[in-house]
Design a protein around this motif. Structure first.
Motif, PDB file in Angstrom:
ATOM      1  N   ARG A 113      -5.693   1.487  -7.902  1.00  0.00           N
ATOM      2  CA  ARG A 113      -5.765   2.797  -7.253  1.00  0.00           C
ATOM      3  C   ARG A 113      -6.937   2.749  -6.280  1.00  0.00           C
ATOM      4  O   ARG A 113      -8.082   2.514  -6.684  1.00  0.00           O
ATOM      5  CB  ARG A 113      -5.972   3.911  -8.285  1.00  0.00           C
ATOM      6  CG  ARG A 113      -5.999   5.304  -7.667  1.00  0.00           C
ATOM      7  CD  ARG A 113      -6.346   6.349  -8.702  1.00  0.00           C
ATOM      8  NE  ARG A 113      -6.413   7.683  -8.136  1.00  0.00           N
ATOM      9  CZ  ARG A 113      -7.124   8.690  -8.641  1.00  0.00           C
ATOM     10  NH1 ARG A 113      -7.842   8.499  -9.755  1.00  0.00           N
ATOM     11  NH2 ARG A 113      -7.139   9.865  -8.062  1.00  0.00           N
ATOM     12  N   LEU A 114      -6.654   2.995  -5.015  1.00  0.00           N
ATOM     13  CA  LEU A 114      -7.695   2.933  -3.997  1.00  0.00           C
ATOM     14  C   LEU A 114      -8.529   4.193  -3.966  1.00  0.00           C
ATOM     15  O   LEU A 114      -9.674   4.191  -3.506  1.00  0.00           O
ATOM     16  CB  LEU A 114      -7.067   2.696  -2.620  1.00  0.00           C
ATOM     17  CG  LEU A 114      -6.229   1.424  -2.486  1.00  0.00           C
ATOM     18  CD1 LEU A 114      -5.607   1.354  -1.097  1.00  0.00           C
ATOM     19  CD2 LEU A 114      -7.054   0.194  -2.781  1.00  0.00           C
ATOM     20  N   GLY A 115      -7.978   5.286  -4.462  1.00  0.00           N
ATOM     21  CA  GLY A 115      -8.664   6.569  -4.426  1.00  0.00           C
ATOM     22  C   GLY A 115      -7.695   7.676  -4.060  1.00  0.00           C
ATOM     23  O   GLY A 115      -6.741   7.459  -3.299  1.00  0.00           O
ATOM     24  N   GLY A 116      -7.888   8.863  -4.617  1.00  0.00           N
ATOM     25  CA  GLY A 116      -6.994   9.971  -4.314  1.00  0.00           C
ATOM     26  C   GLY A 116      -5.565   9.636  -4.675  1.00  0.00           C
ATOM     27  O   GLY A 116      -5.264   9.278  -5.816  1.00  0.00           O
ATOM     28  N   ASP A 117      -4.653   9.756  -3.689  1.00  0.00           N
ATOM     29  CA  ASP A 117      -3.240   9.479  -3.943  1.00  0.00           C
ATOM     30  C   ASP A 117      -2.816   8.108  -3.420  1.00  0.00           C
ATOM     31  O   ASP A 117      -1.632   7.830  -3.279  1.00  0.00           O
ATOM     32  CB  ASP A 117      -2.369  10.566  -3.302  1.00  0.00           C
ATOM     33  CG  ASP A 117      -2.666  10.739  -1.812  1.00  0.00           C
ATOM     34  OD1 ASP A 117      -3.469   9.957  -1.260  1.00  0.00           O
ATOM     35  OD2 ASP A 117      -2.110  11.679  -1.205  1.00  0.00           O
ATOM     36  N   GLU A 118      -3.780   7.234  -3.115  1.00  0.00           N
ATOM     37  CA  GLU A 118      -3.485   5.926  -2.529  1.00  0.00           C
ATOM     38  C   GLU A 118      -3.582   4.811  -3.560  1.00  0.00           C
ATOM     39  O   GLU A 118      -4.556   4.731  -4.328  1.00  0.00           O
ATOM     40  CB  GLU A 118      -4.442   5.633  -1.371  1.00  0.00           C
ATOM     41  CG  GLU A 118      -4.257   6.584  -0.192  1.00  0.00           C
ATOM     42  CD  GLU A 118      -5.183   6.267   0.947  1.00  0.00           C
ATOM     43  OE1 GLU A 118      -4.798   6.531   2.093  1.00  0.00           O
ATOM     44  OE2 GLU A 118      -6.293   5.749   0.694  1.00  0.00           O
ATOM     45  N   VAL A 149       0.862  -1.193   0.000  1.00  0.00           N
ATOM     46  CA  VAL A 149       0.000   0.000   0.000  1.00  0.00           C
ATOM     47  C   VAL A 149       0.889   1.230   0.000  1.00  0.00           C
ATOM     48  O   VAL A 149       1.832   1.314   0.802  1.00  0.00           O
ATOM     49  CB  VAL A 149      -0.943   0.014   1.223  1.00  0.00           C
ATOM     50  CG1 VAL A 149      -1.720   1.326   1.288  1.00  0.00           C
ATOM     51  CG2 VAL A 149      -1.911  -1.169   1.160  1.00  0.00           C
ATOM     52  N   CYS A 150       0.632   2.164  -0.905  1.00  0.00           N
ATOM     53  CA  CYS A 150       1.489   3.342  -1.003  1.00  0.00           C
ATOM     54  C   CYS A 150       0.684   4.609  -1.230  1.00  0.00           C
ATOM     55  O   CYS A 150      -0.423   4.571  -1.771  1.00  0.00           O
ATOM     56  CB  CYS A 150       2.546   3.172  -2.088  1.00  0.00           C
ATOM     57  SG  CYS A 150       1.938   2.465  -3.614  1.00  0.00           S
ATOM     58  N   ASP A 151       1.266   5.717  -0.782  1.00  0.00           N
ATOM     59  CA  ASP A 151       0.658   7.043  -0.855  1.00  0.00           C
ATOM     60  C   ASP A 151       1.647   7.960  -1.576  1.00  0.00           C
ATOM     61  O   ASP A 151       2.794   8.096  -1.151  1.00  0.00           O
ATOM     62  CB  ASP A 151       0.379   7.526   0.573  1.00  0.00           C
ATOM     63  CG  ASP A 151      -0.431   8.805   0.604  1.00  0.00           C
ATOM     64  OD1 ASP A 151      -0.024   9.781  -0.052  1.00  0.00           O
ATOM     65  OD2 ASP A 151      -1.453   8.844   1.297  1.00  0.00           O
ATOM     66  N   VAL A 152       1.197   8.580  -2.671  1.00  0.00           N
ATOM     67  CA  VAL A 152       2.085   9.428  -3.466  1.00  0.00           C
ATOM     68  C   VAL A 152       2.367  10.717  -2.694  1.00  0.00           C
ATOM     69  O   VAL A 152       1.436  11.465  -2.340  1.00  0.00           O
ATOM     70  CB  VAL A 152       1.463   9.744  -4.835  1.00  0.00           C
ATOM     71  CG1 VAL A 152       2.356  10.693  -5.635  1.00  0.00           C
ATOM     72  CG2 VAL A 152       1.215   8.450  -5.614  1.00  0.00           C
ATOM     73  N   ASN A 153       3.634  11.003  -2.434  1.00  0.00           N
ATOM     74  CA  ASN A 153       4.016  12.206  -1.691  1.00  0.00           C
ATOM     75  C   ASN A 153       3.937  13.455  -2.573  1.00  0.00           C
ATOM     76  O   ASN A 153       4.233  13.399  -3.765  1.00  0.00           O
ATOM     77  CB  ASN A 153       5.444  12.074  -1.153  1.00  0.00           C
ATOM     78  CG  ASN A 153       5.567  10.980  -0.112  1.00  0.00           C
ATOM     79  OD1 ASN A 153       4.623  10.688   0.618  1.00  0.00           O
ATOM     80  ND2 ASN A 153       6.741  10.352  -0.042  1.00  0.00           N
ATOM     81  N   GLN A 168       2.175   1.716   5.928  1.00  0.00           N
ATOM     82  CA  GLN A 168       2.258   2.909   5.067  1.00  0.00           C
ATOM     83  C   GLN A 168       2.160   4.188   5.899  1.00  0.00           C
ATOM     84  O   GLN A 168       2.866   5.181   5.642  1.00  0.00           O
ATOM     85  CB  GLN A 168       1.136   2.859   4.020  1.00  0.00           C
ATOM     86  CG  GLN A 168       1.131   4.001   3.031  1.00  0.00           C
ATOM     87  CD  GLN A 168       0.301   5.173   3.513  1.00  0.00           C
ATOM     88  OE1 GLN A 168      -0.673   5.014   4.227  1.00  0.00           O
ATOM     89  NE2 GLN A 168       0.712   6.370   3.152  1.00  0.00           N
ATOM     90  N   TYR A 169       1.324   4.170   6.926  1.00  0.00           N
ATOM     91  CA  TYR A 169       1.165   5.339   7.804  1.00  0.00           C
ATOM     92  C   TYR A 169       2.485   5.655   8.515  1.00  0.00           C
ATOM     93  O   TYR A 169       2.898   6.820   8.616  1.00  0.00           O
ATOM     94  CB  TYR A 169       0.060   5.057   8.816  1.00  0.00           C
ATOM     95  CG  TYR A 169      -0.205   6.178   9.784  1.00  0.00           C
ATOM     96  CD1 TYR A 169      -1.004   7.258   9.435  1.00  0.00           C
ATOM     97  CD2 TYR A 169       0.341   6.147  11.075  1.00  0.00           C
ATOM     98  CE1 TYR A 169      -1.252   8.291  10.327  1.00  0.00           C
ATOM     99  CE2 TYR A 169       0.101   7.167  11.971  1.00  0.00           C
ATOM    100  CZ  TYR A 169      -0.704   8.229  11.595  1.00  0.00           C
ATOM    101  OH  TYR A 169      -0.939   9.255  12.479  1.00  0.00           O
TER     102      TYR A 169
END
Length: 619
Positions: free
Chosen positions: A319-324, A276-280, A385-386
């Motif tokens: 893509r989970l939604g938004g930047d996730e 799981v990743c979040d685009v910075n 990821q958090y």
């Protein structure tokens, strides 16, 4: 017909209950699906013959208008239950062969990228080397110029073994396979030749004639409609499970796949992992340079995510939604998954306008404790990821690999237990979820689909848990009916291997044909009926769907009776199965409602979405 039980609405009116169906067969001497006599009253014994000059005597049944009309109706009814392109192809070949008194019927598709006709199905008497579902039976389109020649397109044509052009590829094939003649009709979809319907007869059968050519063209046109419906459904299904910006899978697709993966892990010990990743930096980019620039960053990252997931064959990038974003992996070791996550972090740092990603990994192969649900694995990966986000780590954080007690595992607490129905949600809703507010009615398929999917995504924790099948179907039925300004909706259930369908929940929004709205009512029903008496509903429970309007030719008599007795104009029906059993959703409309035409594929796709994820028995 179905028995209709009168029930009082909240204002004391009598309301017909579409869910009330007897467990026995049709009542009052009515039958559902009975076939008329093919021969009719005027058919003489001995039928037709193919002698003489062939101009005056039709082949058996070839010019019997009633029989051919019945054949077209049978083909249309069968295609209405087809769910996939191959369903359409198989049904079309079988029905066309019977309708044309042919020894063989084949359906081929024109693959334009290769310039070949590829045979999808052969139905009937197969010659040596022929297969019912061939793997590699192809023919160059250049050998069959009729399919693209302007002089003949898009009419049907025939060939026989004794015609002058004995070197024609079709004539050579007829001789090789012991057949006397063939009839070919191009299949058109959206104004272009999609492929062809091929019919062949043996030497002892009458030759195809001009009337046969006209009839073959009619059958091909009906097949075209079935193919267009199947392709439309595939587009709708793709929309329901695909992120429109990046082309990756979406959260619904991941939910369905992850539930199945966890089941395999539980039963077979398959290792299941999540990245799981979040685009910075996306918010900064959107604020400073606009959302178009931010979208381009998301698209570029999606490309890198897709490339990295391909390093572990069979993985699903989403893509989970938004930047996730996330990647679901099955059957690989945790170390192999972490290596791919490391590569993803390196690639993200090199992207133009990017600031890297915060990446978390969780795997059932690491010491993270029992993983008995998809939610548990997601919480572990999300917690990792958090932690990566909070520490600005340029490498992935992996759940279960810290010093005991592992802080990531401790962070992934079970916080999504089902709450009582009257409890308020303990926290803000997901930031990417949007509520359908029901201010406007709209039957346009795209808007209808978006509204119901939005309502599903907005489900309130504690009221509809992700594993509550009936609750998810209720959201679909209620939102769909409100968008159409429908009269009522009904949800029914059949146990695995069962044959009796039981109504378990319904809502009456208003009285039939009355502009005065009645307060919506949700109740459980107890009516049951035997599916064998209702063939259309039985097909729908297996994953089909249909729209039926009062007075339409070819209606299922049992469903027609229901509409007439209830005072409805139309019904939209779709169903499907999950681990709990079979389910049926019915939405009823009247003259005040929007048109239901063409909406069966939409409801079918929405029911399929609702049946993904966890499965539960009805109350």
């Amino acid at each position: 017909m179905r028995k209709v039980v009168a029930r009082a609405d909240p204002h004391g009116h009598e309301c017909p209950d579409p869910g009330g169906r007897p467990s026995g067969g049709p009542e009052g001497g009515r039958t559902s699906g009975g076939r008329p006599d093919d021969g009719g009253g005027g058919t003489k014994g001995g039928g037709h013959n193919g002698g003489g000059n062939g101009a005056a005597t039709p082949p058996p049944g070839g010019r019997d208008a009633a029989r051919r009309l019945h054949a077209v109706m049978e083909l249309a009814k069968a295609l209405a239950t087809a769910h996939t392109l191959m369903d359409v192809v198989r049904i079309s070949a079988r029905q066309a062969r019977a309708a044309m008194d042919a020894a063989l019927a084949s359906v081929s598709i024109w693959e334009r990228d290769s310039g070949h006709l590829r045979v999808l199905v052969n139905d009937g008497d197969l010659a040596d080397g022929e297969e019912a579902l061939p793997h590699a039976e192809t023919y160059a389109v250049t050998d069959f110029p009729e399919i693209i020649a302007p002089a003949t397109w898009p009419t049907a044509w025939s060939n026989t073994v004794d015609e002058r052009d004995s070197a024609h590829e079709r004539v050579v094939a007829l001789r090789r396979r012991g057949r006397h003649g063939c009839m070919v009709a191009p299949i058109m979809v959206e104004g272009r030749v999609w492929g062809e319907l091929y019919l062949a007869r043996h030497a002892e059968q009458p030759r195809f004639d001009a009337v046969d050519a006209e009839f073959a063209a009619v059958l091909a046109a009906q097949i075209s409609a079935g193919l267009a419906q199947a392709e439309h459904y595939q587009r709708i299904e793709k929309l329901a499970f695909t992120d429109p910006l990046t082309g990756l899978a979406n959260r619904r697709a991941i939910d369905a796949r992850l539930d199945a993966a966890i089941t395999r892990h539980y039963r077979e010990g398959v290792v299941v992992s999540l990245i799981v990743c979040d685009v910075n930096g996306l918010k900064r980019l959107n604020d400073e340079r606009g959302h178009d620039v931010g979208d381009r960053l998301l698209e570029r990252f999606a490309d890198q995510l897709s490339a990295c997931s391909a390093m572990l064959p069979g993985s699903m990038a989403a893509r989970l939604g938004g930047d996730e974003f996330c990647v679901l992996i099955e059957g690989f070791t945790p170390d192999e998954v972490v290596a791919v996550a490391e590569e993803l972090c390196r690639r993200a740092l090199r992207m133009h306008d990017g600031e890297g990603v915060a990446c978390g990994v969780a795997s059932t192969g690491d010491p993270v404790g029992p993983v008995t649900s998809a939610d548990r694995l997601f919480r572990l990966a999300d917690a990792a990821q958090y932690r990566a986000k909070g520490s600005r780590a340029i490498h992935p954080v992996v759940a279960g690999r810290g010093q005991p007690p592992d802080p990531t595992v401790s962070l992934a607490v079970d916080d999504d237990a089902v709450l009582p129905a009257d409890s308020a949600p303990a926290g803000p809703p997901h930031r990417d979820r949007r509520r359908f507010r029901g201010a406007l009615h709209n039957a346009e398929p795209g808007r209808l689909l978006a509204a119901v999917l939005g309502a599903l995504d907005e489900r309130v924790p504690g009221r509809v848990h992700r594993a509550d099948t009936l609750g998810r179907l209720e959201i679909v039925a209620d939102t769909f009916a409100r968008m159409l300004d429908g009269v009522s909706w009904w949800i029914s259930y059949v146990p695995p291997q069962g044959h009796s369908l039981r109504t378990v929940r319904y809502s009456i929004h208003r009285m039939t044909g009355s502009p005065g709205a009645a307060r919506a009512r949700y109740e459980a029903g107890t009516a049951e009926y035997d599916l064998s008496a209702y063939p259309a509903a039985a097909e729908a429970v297996q994953g089909g769907g249909f729209v039926q309007e009062v007075g339409d030719a070819g209606n299922d008599p049992a469903e027609e009776d229901l509409l007439l007795v209830g005072g409805y104009k139309a019904m939209v029906v779709a169903g499907g199965t999950n681990a709990a059993g079979g389910w049926l959703v019915e939405v009823f409309t009247d003259e005040l409602s929007l048109s239901a035409q063409g909406l069966a594929p939409v409801l079918r796709a929405l029911v399929a979405v609702a049946l993904t994820g966890g499965a539960s028995l009805p109350e």
